[in-house]
Design a protein around this motif. Structure first.
Motif, short mmCIF file in Angstrom:
data_model
loop_
_atom_site.label_atom_id
_atom_site.label_comp_id
_atom_site.label_asym_id
_atom_site.label_seq_id
_atom_site.Cartn_x
_atom_site.Cartn_y
_atom_site.Cartn_z
N UNK A 1 0.86 -1.18 0.00
CA UNK A 1 0.00 0.00 0.00
C UNK A 1 0.90 1.23 0.00
N UNK A 2 0.61 2.14 -0.92
CA UNK A 2 1.33 3.41 -1.01
C UNK A 2 0.34 4.48 -0.57
N UNK A 3 0.76 5.35 0.35
CA UNK A 3 -0.17 6.38 0.81
C UNK A 3 0.58 7.60 1.31
N UNK A 4 -0.18 8.66 1.44
CA UNK A 4 0.36 9.88 2.00
C UNK A 4 0.54 10.99 0.99
N UNK A 5 0.83 12.16 1.53
CA UNK A 5 0.96 13.34 0.69
C UNK A 5 2.11 13.25 -0.31
N UNK A 6 3.21 12.59 0.05
CA UNK A 6 4.34 12.48 -0.88
C UNK A 6 3.92 11.79 -2.16
N UNK A 7 3.13 10.71 -2.05
CA UNK A 7 2.72 9.99 -3.25
C UNK A 7 1.68 10.78 -4.03
N UNK A 8 0.84 11.51 -3.33
CA UNK A 8 -0.15 12.36 -3.98
C UNK A 8 0.48 13.52 -4.73
N UNK A 9 1.67 13.93 -4.31
CA UNK A 9 2.37 14.99 -5.05
C UNK A 9 2.84 14.48 -6.41
N UNK A 10 3.18 13.20 -6.49
CA UNK A 10 3.60 12.61 -7.77
C UNK A 10 2.42 12.53 -8.72
N UNK A 11 1.26 12.06 -8.23
CA UNK A 11 0.09 11.84 -9.09
C UNK A 11 -0.79 13.07 -9.25
N UNK A 12 -0.62 14.03 -8.36
CA UNK A 12 -1.48 15.21 -8.39
C UNK A 12 -2.82 15.00 -7.71
N UNK A 13 -2.98 13.91 -6.97
CA UNK A 13 -4.26 13.59 -6.34
C UNK A 13 -4.33 13.97 -4.86
N UNK A 14 -3.28 14.55 -4.32
CA UNK A 14 -3.31 14.92 -2.90
C UNK A 14 -3.11 13.71 -2.01
N UNK A 15 -3.81 13.69 -0.88
CA UNK A 15 -3.68 12.61 0.09
C UNK A 15 -4.33 11.35 -0.48
N UNK A 16 -3.51 10.42 -0.93
CA UNK A 16 -4.06 9.22 -1.58
C UNK A 16 -3.63 7.97 -0.84
N UNK A 17 -4.37 6.90 -1.08
CA UNK A 17 -4.02 5.57 -0.59
C UNK A 17 -4.31 4.60 -1.73
N UNK A 18 -3.26 3.89 -2.16
CA UNK A 18 -3.35 3.01 -3.32
C UNK A 18 -2.66 1.70 -2.98
N UNK A 19 -3.36 0.60 -3.22
CA UNK A 19 -2.72 -0.71 -3.08
C UNK A 19 -2.20 -1.09 -4.46
N UNK A 20 -0.92 -1.49 -4.52
CA UNK A 20 -0.33 -1.84 -5.81
C UNK A 20 0.22 -3.26 -5.77
N UNK B 1 -8.33 5.59 -1.77
CA UNK B 1 -8.75 6.99 -1.79
C UNK B 1 -7.76 7.79 -2.62
N UNK B 2 -8.19 8.74 -3.36
CA UNK B 2 -9.58 9.14 -3.56
C UNK B 2 -10.31 8.11 -4.44
N UNK B 3 -11.63 8.28 -4.51
CA UNK B 3 -12.44 7.39 -5.33
C UNK B 3 -12.05 7.48 -6.80
N UNK B 4 -12.23 6.40 -7.51
CA UNK B 4 -12.03 6.38 -8.96
C UNK B 4 -13.11 7.26 -9.58
N UNK B 5 -12.73 8.10 -10.55
CA UNK B 5 -13.71 9.06 -11.09
C UNK B 5 -14.16 8.75 -12.51
N UNK B 6 -13.49 7.84 -13.21
CA UNK B 6 -13.96 7.47 -14.55
C UNK B 6 -13.52 6.04 -14.84
N UNK B 7 -14.16 5.44 -15.84
CA UNK B 7 -13.94 4.04 -16.15
C UNK B 7 -13.81 3.87 -17.66
N UNK B 8 -12.62 3.49 -18.12
CA UNK B 8 -12.35 3.33 -19.55
C UNK B 8 -12.11 1.87 -19.93
#
Length: 151
Positions: free
Chosen positions: A38-57, A76-83
């Motif tokens: 799990x990757x989380x926190x503001x540092x990772x959100x700075x890379x993606x531009x999503x802010x405070x995120x939590x992502x399991x990879x 978090x954050x929620x997924x916003x689109x589906x392609x």
């Protein structure tokens, strides 16, 4: 020149809804799970531009060790689109291509994970068998089997 600065392509990332199902699918294809975290926190959100995120990879690696696929499930954050079910001629992510030793066997095994052939298996100039499948979560996957001259 830009090409002199490029060293390699590390991985391709795909966001999925079920990491467990995606890992099982790509394991069946022949990839190996290299690691999961799990990757989380503001540092990772700075890379993606999503802010405070939590992502399991989950990082998957090909048998030759040269290519990786990073599967991500956003908590978090929620997924916003589906392609996932976009047609082949849609802009953006199209597909990832894998070379396999036995096309029919691979398609048969992946079908147990819900994969379906998009069009058909075709013979390209007696060099390759090629097909697209809709894999786990509708992801478009290309398969190629070397059958001819370049083998």
């Amino acid at each position: 020149m830009a090409e002199q600065n490029l060293i390699r392509m590390d991985n391709m990332g795909i966001v999925v809804e079920s990491l467990d199902k995606a890992v099982a699918f790509f394991t069946e294809l022949g990839m190996r799970l290299e690691g999961r975290t799990v990757i989380e926190g503001l540092w990772s959100g700075r890379v993606t531009g999503l802010g405070d995120q939590q992502v399991e990879i989950a990082m998957m690696i090909t048998p030759d060790g040269h290519s990786r696929l990073e599967l991500s499930r956003f908590i978090r954050p929620d997924v916003i689109s589906d392609h996932r079910n976009a047609p082949v001629n849609a802009l953006g992510y199209l597909r990832t291509m894998f070379t396999v030793a036995d096309m029919e066997d691979t398609v048969k095994r992946l079908a147990t994970h819900g994969a379906e052939i998009v069009g058909g298996i075709v013979n390209y100039q007696d060099i390759y068998k090629l097909c697209y499948i809709r894999g786990v979560e509708g992801l478009l996957i290309g398969l190629a089997e070397e059958i001819g001259k370049n083998r």
